[in-house]
Structures are given as C-alpha cells and as structure tokens.
Scaffold this motif. Structure first.
Motif, PDB file in Angstrom:
ATOM      1  N   GLY A 151      44.448  37.889  27.910  1.00  0.00           N
ATOM      2  CA  GLY A 151      45.376  38.570  28.806  1.00  0.00           C
ATOM      3  C   GLY A 151      44.985  39.954  29.274  1.00  0.00           C
ATOM      4  N   ASN A 152      43.761  40.394  29.004  1.00  0.00           N
ATOM      5  CA  ASN A 152      43.397  41.753  29.439  1.00  0.00           C
ATOM      6  C   ASN A 152      42.182  41.771  30.360  1.00  0.00           C
ATOM      7  N   CYS A 153      41.965  40.670  31.068  1.00  0.00           N
ATOM      8  CA  CYS A 153      40.887  40.604  32.050  1.00  0.00           C
ATOM      9  C   CYS A 153      41.428  41.028  33.413  1.00  0.00           C
ATOM     10  N   ASP A 154      40.735  41.934  34.058  1.00  0.00           N
ATOM     11  CA  ASP A 154      41.128  42.330  35.410  1.00  0.00           C
ATOM     12  C   ASP A 154      40.487  41.440  36.470  1.00  0.00           C
ATOM     13  N   ILE A 155      39.368  40.810  36.127  1.00  0.00           N
ATOM     14  CA  ILE A 155      38.705  39.887  37.033  1.00  0.00           C
ATOM     15  C   ILE A 155      37.917  38.884  36.203  1.00  0.00           C
ATOM     16  N   PHE A 156      37.889  37.632  36.669  1.00  0.00           N
ATOM     17  CA  PHE A 156      37.114  36.580  36.017  1.00  0.00           C
ATOM     18  C   PHE A 156      35.857  36.319  36.830  1.00  0.00           C
ATOM     19  N   LEU A 157      34.697  36.375  36.183  1.00  0.00           N
ATOM     20  CA  LEU A 157      33.431  35.987  36.779  1.00  0.00           C
ATOM     21  C   LEU A 157      32.980  34.709  36.072  1.00  0.00           C
ATOM     22  N   ILE A 158      32.665  33.676  36.832  1.00  0.00           N
ATOM     23  CA  ILE A 158      32.360  32.379  36.223  1.00  0.00           C
ATOM     24  C   ILE A 158      31.107  31.791  36.867  1.00  0.00           C
ATOM     25  N   SER A 159      30.106  31.512  36.045  1.00  0.00           N
ATOM     26  CA  SER A 159      28.944  30.727  36.465  1.00  0.00           C
ATOM     27  C   SER A 159      29.074  29.376  35.772  1.00  0.00           C
ATOM     28  N   PRO A 160      29.579  28.355  36.472  1.00  0.00           N
ATOM     29  CA  PRO A 160      29.955  27.101  35.817  1.00  0.00           C
ATOM     30  C   PRO A 160      28.772  26.360  35.210  1.00  0.00           C
ATOM     31  N   THR A 176      46.388  32.825  36.946  1.00  0.00           N
ATOM     32  CA  THR A 176      46.813  34.082  36.323  1.00  0.00           C
ATOM     33  C   THR A 176      47.153  35.138  37.369  1.00  0.00           C
ATOM     34  N   GLY A 177      46.718  34.925  38.604  1.00  0.00           N
ATOM     35  CA  GLY A 177      46.927  35.912  39.647  1.00  0.00           C
ATOM     36  C   GLY A 177      45.843  36.973  39.711  1.00  0.00           C
ATOM     37  N   LYS A 178      44.920  36.934  38.758  1.00  0.00           N
ATOM     38  CA  LYS A 178      43.783  37.855  38.780  1.00  0.00           C
ATOM     39  C   LYS A 178      42.676  37.266  39.654  1.00  0.00           C
ATOM     40  N   PRO A 179      41.866  38.103  40.284  1.00  0.00           N
ATOM     41  CA  PRO A 179      40.800  37.566  41.135  1.00  0.00           C
ATOM     42  C   PRO A 179      39.756  36.804  40.322  1.00  0.00           C
ATOM     43  N   VAL A 180      39.241  35.743  40.914  1.00  0.00           N
ATOM     44  CA  VAL A 180      38.212  34.911  40.295  1.00  0.00           C
ATOM     45  C   VAL A 180      37.012  34.870  41.234  1.00  0.00           C
ATOM     46  N   VAL A 181      35.837  35.077  40.667  1.00  0.00           N
ATOM     47  CA  VAL A 181      34.581  34.982  41.415  1.00  0.00           C
ATOM     48  C   VAL A 181      33.730  33.916  40.740  1.00  0.00           C
ATOM     49  N   VAL A 182      33.331  32.900  41.511  1.00  0.00           N
ATOM     50  CA  VAL A 182      32.458  31.838  41.016  1.00  0.00           C
ATOM     51  C   VAL A 182      31.090  32.029  41.657  1.00  0.00           C
ATOM     52  N   PHE A 183      30.022  31.841  40.870  1.00  0.00           N
ATOM     53  CA  PHE A 183      28.697  31.955  41.470  1.00  0.00           C
ATOM     54  C   PHE A 183      27.711  30.980  40.847  1.00  0.00           C
ATOM     55  N   ASP A 184      26.617  30.779  41.553  1.00  0.00           N
ATOM     56  CA  ASP A 184      25.502  29.899  41.190  1.00  0.00           C
ATOM     57  C   ASP A 184      25.857  28.440  41.448  1.00  0.00           C
ATOM     58  N   ARG A 185      26.609  27.821  40.566  1.00  0.00           N
ATOM     59  CA  ARG A 185      27.061  26.445  40.771  1.00  0.00           C
ATOM     60  C   ARG A 185      28.521  26.459  41.183  1.00  0.00           C
ATOM     61  N   GLY A 186      28.918  25.433  41.929  1.00  0.00           N
ATOM     62  CA  GLY A 186      30.285  25.400  42.425  1.00  0.00           C
ATOM     63  C   GLY A 186      31.220  24.592  41.550  1.00  0.00           C
ATOM     64  N   VAL A 187      32.483  24.568  41.952  1.00  0.00           N
ATOM     65  CA  VAL A 187      33.513  23.734  41.340  1.00  0.00           C
ATOM     66  C   VAL A 187      34.303  23.067  42.454  1.00  0.00           C
ATOM     67  N   GLU A 188      35.155  22.145  42.090  1.00  0.00           N
ATOM     68  CA  GLU A 188      35.875  21.350  43.080  1.00  0.00           C
ATOM     69  C   GLU A 188      37.243  21.948  43.396  1.00  0.00           C
ATOM     70  N   THR A 189      37.248  23.243  43.624  1.00  0.00           N
ATOM     71  CA  THR A 189      38.453  23.931  44.059  1.00  0.00           C
ATOM     72  C   THR A 189      38.019  25.161  44.834  1.00  0.00           C
ATOM     73  N   ASP A 190      38.850  25.578  45.786  1.00  0.00           N
ATOM     74  CA  ASP A 190      38.534  26.785  46.549  1.00  0.00           C
ATOM     75  C   ASP A 190      39.472  27.930  46.184  1.00  0.00           C
ATOM     76  N   CYS A 191      40.023  27.886  44.951  1.00  0.00           N
ATOM     77  CA  CYS A 191      40.998  28.904  44.565  1.00  0.00           C
ATOM     78  C   CYS A 191      40.359  30.258  44.289  1.00  0.00           C
TER      79      CYS A 191
END
Length: 402
Positions: A151-160, A176-191
C-alpha cells in the motif's frame, strides 16, 4: 530464493550472472531442445499480418523526441493526459521485474539503476523497491500482489515475465488508482498509463531476413538458430523471417538451441555435413560466436550472418570481416520507465503506447560502436544508451550496481 531489493541501499553483484545463457527478453532458458526443421510459414500461428505491416512501416518512421536521447523518442504516439497523477515531492517506485537472468537484462538493469540515481538526486524518486521474479510467473504475480497489499507504492513499474499470465496482476495494480508503467513485454490489457517497448519482433525479423535475402541467391540455404519457443517477441522474429525467406525462395531450416554453444556447434556441423550453408539467422545474439567458430572448425567460408548488438558478436564480426548485421532490441528502453514516471508525476503527456526506435547496426557503423564500447565485457549491449549517466563507463564494465 526470491530476492526483494531496496536499490537505494543494496549492492547487487552481476559478474557471475554474465555467464548465464539468455537473450533479449526470454523468460526462461531451458535445456536445448531437439532440433526441428521449419514448418510451413502459412501455418505459423504467431504470424499476424496487421502487426507485420505496422512494424514494417514503423521501421521507416523518423521518431519524435530529442535526437541525442533515443530513450525519450517515440514513434506514431497517441499522447495521453496524466494530469490526474500530478504531485510534488519524491515518490516511491515499486518495480516487479521478470528477472536479470541474461546479459541483455543485466545491462538494462544496470542502466536503470544509474537513471534512478539521477532522479533520486533530483528529488523525483525517493526509492525504488524491486522484486525479482527470477523468470517465474507465479513469483511475479505474488510480487505484484505484495506491492498492492503493502500500500505504499506511488507508481508500479512492471516488466512482465509472460503476457497472458501477468495480465490479471497488472489489472489489479491498475485498480489501485496508482499509475502503472509496463515495459519490454506486453500484457493483454491497456490499463497501464503507458506501455514502453521497441518496435518489436516483426521489425527484427524483417530487418534480418531482408539483409540475408539481399546478400544471398535464390535456393541458398539459411540455418536459423532460435533460443526457445513460446515467447511472443522471439516467435514474431521468426514468423516474419520465415515468411520472407519463403517468398524469396531461400531454403531455411530452424532449430532451438537453448543458447548452448555446444548445441549450436553441433547443429552447424551437421548442416555443413549435408552441404553448403550460406546464411545464419539468429533470434538473439547469444551463441553467435559459437556459430561462427563452427564454420572455422569445418574450414569453410564464413556465412552471411545476423547476430545482435552484443559485444561478443560485434567483436567476432570485426575479426572475421564476414558479411553481417547486428539487429537490436533497444536496451536503452530500461531508462524510459523511470523517465516516464518523472513525466507522469509532473502531469505531462506521455505516449499511450511508447514505441522506441529499433535501428540495427550495419557494417559501416561497426567500428563506431566498437570504439564507443571499448572496454565493455562481451555480455554488454552496444546500444545501451547510458553514456551520459553517472558511473559511466566503470559501472557497466564492472557489472556491479553501486
């Protein structure tokens, strides 16, 4: 054992990891599979004509953004408003990383942490807590859920680690309403606020196949050396190349190698025993030197060859003077997620899909890139884009995060 790292205070030695086989984005490197010949290109389930056409066109687009900062450039971007996330003061980033299990990821990991140092000094990021999934879907899902529950993340960075398996966890992070950044490989959502990646696997396949076709004759034989199956970026590389080889009348056979040098040499030796091999195509540079050495062992002419911008291939290419091309899966993308975070917290627009340039190294540029990366280890990637970061070049040469 899974590792949880607080990068601001933890040192991570990478020297021992350099020996691990891998490729640009592979989630797992398994034992070498039995070799198998190419299937009918028309039946390749990974081929997507629309995506092939898009990436073919994007190869010719002049990217927007600073000319000397390719990690901030973008291609055909739809910009999105991030004003809802605008906020002052240093922020905590939580990074769910697939792994640092191969040289490409290690190079990017070093660069990312040096970029982090800059943003910490600027008061943008307070810390980046990183959890390394070590190439496990289950572990990365647990890592993302841990960050959410913490609960104390201001932003999520995810390399799937993989595409489909990570999708629900990424969606939970978005909720969570916090910004999410995905990089390198993708996922099946555009959230996610933004998805950052180079042009893609089809572009790689087009660049490499066109190079081989241009330097070979109809009926010539190409041996394709592939790392492993089931990874979208890698499968797209081969799907594009296979299509173009078939259309050009190039005889192409493909094998999975597990990036094992002994397996690669065995495959090449067996193929040379059957007759001439005119070209080598690779979906990653790992093992390129072993492939070249197999021709030397057989005492035959070097093939036309594509490898990658890994230093071991570039140096062997220079030494042998073979006809070569080094495609890239732009390693400098590891800087972009943190720079995106900086823009998001400033309320600046960012690309919804942040497509970075992906430009191969051609023969006329080889000396330039070798000189620019003089002293770097063989597992380093020439287009890493960290020359203007603190610690350059020592941190990358030593393969250790301060």
């Amino acid at each position: 054992m899974r590792r949880s790292l607080k990068i601001a205070t933890t040192s991570v030695a990478l020297v021992g990891l350099i020996a691990l086989a891998g490729c640009t984005t592979d989630p797992n490197v398994v034992a070498p599979e039995a070799s198998e010949e190419a299937s009918d290109p028309a039946e390749n389930e990974w081929f997507d004509q629309e995506l092939f056409d898009t990436q073919m066109a994007q190869r010719e687009v002049v990217p927007e953004g600073p000319e000397d900062e390719p990690y901030l450039q973008h291609i055909d971007a739809e910009m999105v408003d991030t004003s809802q996330y605008a906020s002052t003061g240093p922020k905590k980033a939580c990074f769910a990383n697939a792994s640092i299990s191969n040289p490409w990821r290690q190079t990017g990991w070093i660069t990312m942490n040096q970029q982090l140092e800059v943003l910490q000094e600027a008061g943008v990021i307070s810390e980046m807590e990183t959890r390394d999934a070590q190439d496990s879907d289950d572990t990365q899902i647990a890592d993302i859920d841990y960050f959410i529950s913490e609960g104390n993340c201001d932003i999520f960075l995810i390399s799937p680690n993989s595409t489909a398996a990570m999708t629900p966890a990424v969606e939970r992070a978005c909720e969570t309403g916090k910004p999410v950044v995905v990089f390198d490989r993708g996922v099946e959502t555009d959230c996610a606020v933004t998805f950052i990646h180079p042009i893609g696997g089809f572009a790689w396949g087009i660049d490499t196949a066109e190079f081989l076709i241009d330097n070979l004759e109809e009926g010539d034989k190409v041996v394709a050396l592939r790392i492993l199956s089931g990874v979208d970026v890698l499968e797209h590389r081969w799907a594009a190349a296979e299509k173009l080889f078939d259309e050009a009348g190039i005889e192409a056979v493909d094998y999975f190698t597990g990036a094992d040098p002994a397996e690669i040499k065995s495959i090449i030796s067996d193929e040379l025993a059957k007759g001439d091999v005119h070209g080598i195509w690779m979906d990653a540079g790992d093992g390129a030197v072993a492939a070249i050495e197999a021709f030397e062992d057989a005492g035959v002419d070097y093939p036309v060859m594509t490898g990658e911008d890994e230093m071991s291939f570039l140096r062997k290419w220079k030494e042998t003077e073979l006809t070569g091309l080094a495609p890239v899966y732009s390693n400098f993308q590891w800087r972009t997620p943190l720079l995106a975070a900086q823009k998001i917290f400033a309320g600046e627009e960012v690309p919804k899909e942040w497509v970075l340039p992906q430009v191969p190294i051609e023969a006329g540029e080889l000396d330039e890139w070798l000189e620019a990366n003089d002293g770097m280890p063989d597992g380093h990637y020439a287009k890493f884009g960290g020359e203007n970061l603190p610690g350059y070049p020592d941190v990358w040469q030593e393969r250790q995060i301060p």
